[in-house]
Design a protein around this motif. Structure first.
Motif, short mmCIF file in Angstrom:
data_model
loop_
_atom_site.label_atom_id
_atom_site.label_comp_id
_atom_site.label_asym_id
_atom_site.label_seq_id
_atom_site.Cartn_x
_atom_site.Cartn_y
_atom_site.Cartn_z
N PRO A 88 36.33 7.68 23.75
CA PRO A 88 35.03 7.18 23.32
C PRO A 88 34.94 6.99 21.80
N ALA A 89 35.93 7.50 21.08
CA ALA A 89 35.98 7.27 19.64
C ALA A 89 36.54 5.89 19.31
N ASN A 90 37.21 5.30 20.28
CA ASN A 90 37.78 3.97 20.08
C ASN A 90 37.74 3.21 21.40
N PRO A 91 36.55 2.88 21.88
CA PRO A 91 36.44 2.22 23.18
C PRO A 91 37.01 0.80 23.13
N PRO A 92 37.50 0.30 24.26
CA PRO A 92 38.04 -1.06 24.30
C PRO A 92 36.98 -2.10 24.01
N SER A 93 37.40 -3.26 23.56
CA SER A 93 36.47 -4.37 23.36
C SER A 93 36.06 -4.94 24.71
N GLY A 94 34.99 -5.71 24.69
CA GLY A 94 34.52 -6.33 25.93
C GLY A 94 34.10 -5.29 26.95
N HIS A 147 38.08 -2.62 31.43
CA HIS A 147 39.10 -3.65 31.71
C HIS A 147 40.53 -3.14 31.58
N THR A 148 40.76 -2.05 30.83
CA THR A 148 42.12 -1.52 30.68
C THR A 148 42.62 -0.84 31.94
N ARG A 149 41.74 -0.58 32.90
CA ARG A 149 42.14 0.09 34.15
C ARG A 149 41.77 -0.73 35.38
N CYS A 150 41.27 -1.93 35.17
CA CYS A 150 40.71 -2.71 36.27
C CYS A 150 41.72 -3.72 36.81
N TRP A 151 41.87 -3.77 38.12
CA TRP A 151 42.80 -4.71 38.75
C TRP A 151 42.26 -6.15 38.77
N LYS A 152 40.98 -6.32 38.46
CA LYS A 152 40.40 -7.66 38.43
C LYS A 152 40.37 -8.26 37.03
N ALA A 153 40.75 -7.49 36.04
CA ALA A 153 40.53 -7.88 34.64
C ALA A 153 41.25 -9.18 34.29
N GLN A 154 40.55 -10.02 33.52
CA GLN A 154 41.10 -11.25 32.96
C GLN A 154 40.77 -11.27 31.47
N SER A 155 41.24 -12.29 30.79
CA SER A 155 41.06 -12.35 29.34
C SER A 155 39.60 -12.30 28.95
N LEU A 156 38.72 -12.85 29.77
CA LEU A 156 37.28 -12.82 29.49
C LEU A 156 36.78 -11.40 29.37
#
Length: 380
Positions: free
Chosen positions: A292-298, A302-311
């Protein structure tokens, strides 16, 4: 403040908008310098209705307990607003804050450390009457304490015992009696049954439900156990890394989860019927939650999601109404039933692999995420 005669079950008692709580990260001993922030809560909004229960679920470290502590004013918010019966909670101080504390109480997670071992039950429960002497008639404190113990299912004759003389379940009942002492409108239950045996959990949850019916209480119920949350909650909020990712009625969340994280959580709940032939989709998330000190963008998932795309890495999805007040924060929200009968293994949509279920005993979706995997895995 709303007139007491106008208060009805289902009316809003607590409204929170864009609540933010950041904790500073510092270095140095004598001369401390802030080098970052832990984003424990980052834009949380909710409505708690009178006489009903809002359950909050999520992994450890997602901000659930911080939410409870901020709403009881044990922690001050970084920003955001909260109104209790139309009053601005975060603008209160002095006498107004003292009055508010009477109406919002908390039951802590650990019944062993939340009670002072040097105080008797009479002193623990009755301490509230010393702080708020206007609540009880002078000289009736002991009687009030005994009545509270009776209400929570303890022997009133045990008022002079110490916490170590009670079991874990009995200690939690003492904590509940303490929370009830000032006749609050809202009780924050911060994982009140996680430290108890399963049989004792059921007793405490049933007690909370009966007290809600008797006193018209509203609960903010924070827990890891999804089955307990389903049993007691009218509405459920799923939290991930300081944000709500799905919010709706209990039947919507458990019957039709649409966010990938919610689907993964619910897929880990064991089915209690050994005769059941249908096997639910099982989703195994790989890797640990980001810091939580450096959460992902967007989208933070998305870093753990099987559906994740560039969006997903570029644009944060808002909480959108998918119908009947069912809110989901996902660019590719879908019904869980749409995924049955497939196994997806790989590194996200760039290199998918789709195959039939393993041996028919259970469906799996293993998610390594689109940006690498962790061979040790993380399962929740």
């Amino acid at each position: 403040m709303a007139d007491a005669s106008s208060k009805q079950v289902g009316d809003s008692v607590l409204e929170v908008t864009d609540l933010v709580k950041y904790f500073p990260l510092t270095k140095g001993v004598v001369f401390k310098k802030q080098i970052g922030q832990v984003k424990a809560l980052d834009g949380v909004s909710l409505t708690l209705e009178r006489g009903r229960t809002l359950g909050v679920v999520g992994e450890s470290g997602c901000g659930k307990s911080t939410l409870g502590r901020v709403l009881t004013r044990l922690e001050d918010p970084t920003s955001g607003s909260a109104t209790f019966d139309g009053q601005d909670m975060f603008a209160m101080s002095g006498k107004d804050m003292r009055s508010l504390r009477r109406r919002i109480q908390i039951v802590f997670q650990d019944p062993y450390t939340s009670l002072d071992p040097r105080m008797t039950v009479s002193d623990i429960v009755g301490e509230a009457f010393e702080i708020h002497p206007e609540v009880v008639v002078k000289g009736s404190r002991q009687k009030q304490v005994q009545e509270l113990l009776d209400v929570v299912g303890l022997n009133p004759e045990h008022v002079n015992r110490y916490p170590h003389q009670f079991s874990g379940g009995q200690r939690q009942r003492i904590g509940i009696a303490r929370a009830l002492a000032l006749r609050p409108d809202v009780i924050v239950c911060d994982e009140p049954v996680s430290a108890l045996d399963v049989s004792v959990q059921a007793q405490v949850v049933n007690l909370l439900e009966s007290l809600q019916d008797e006193f018209g209480l509203s609960y903010l119920f924070i827990a890891h156990d999804l089955s307990v949350v389903r049993h007691i909650s009218d509405r459920v909020a799923v939290m991930y890394l300081g944000k709500f990712v799905e919010f709706g009625e209990s039947a919507q969340i458990y019957g039709d989860p649409q966010h990938p994280y919610t689907q993964a959580l619910l897929s880990a709940v064991p089915t209690p019927d050994p005769e059941r032939r249908e096997r639910p989709v099982r989703i195994i998330l790989q890797g640990d939650p980001p810091s939580p000190a450096n959460p992902p963008s967007g989208c933070r998932f998305h870093t753990r999601c099987w559906k994740a795309q560039s969006l997903c890495a570029e644009v944060e999805p808002p909480l959108e109404d998918k119908g009947d007040g069912h809110l989901v924060a996902c660019h590719f929200a879908a019904h869980l039933s749409d995924m049955s009968g497939t196994v997806e293994v790989g590194s996200g949509p760039d290199s998918p692999f789709v195959a039939p279920p393993n041996d028919g005993s259970q469906d799996f979706i293993q998610s390594d995420g689109p940006f690498g995997s962790n061979p040790t895995g993380y399962e929740d």
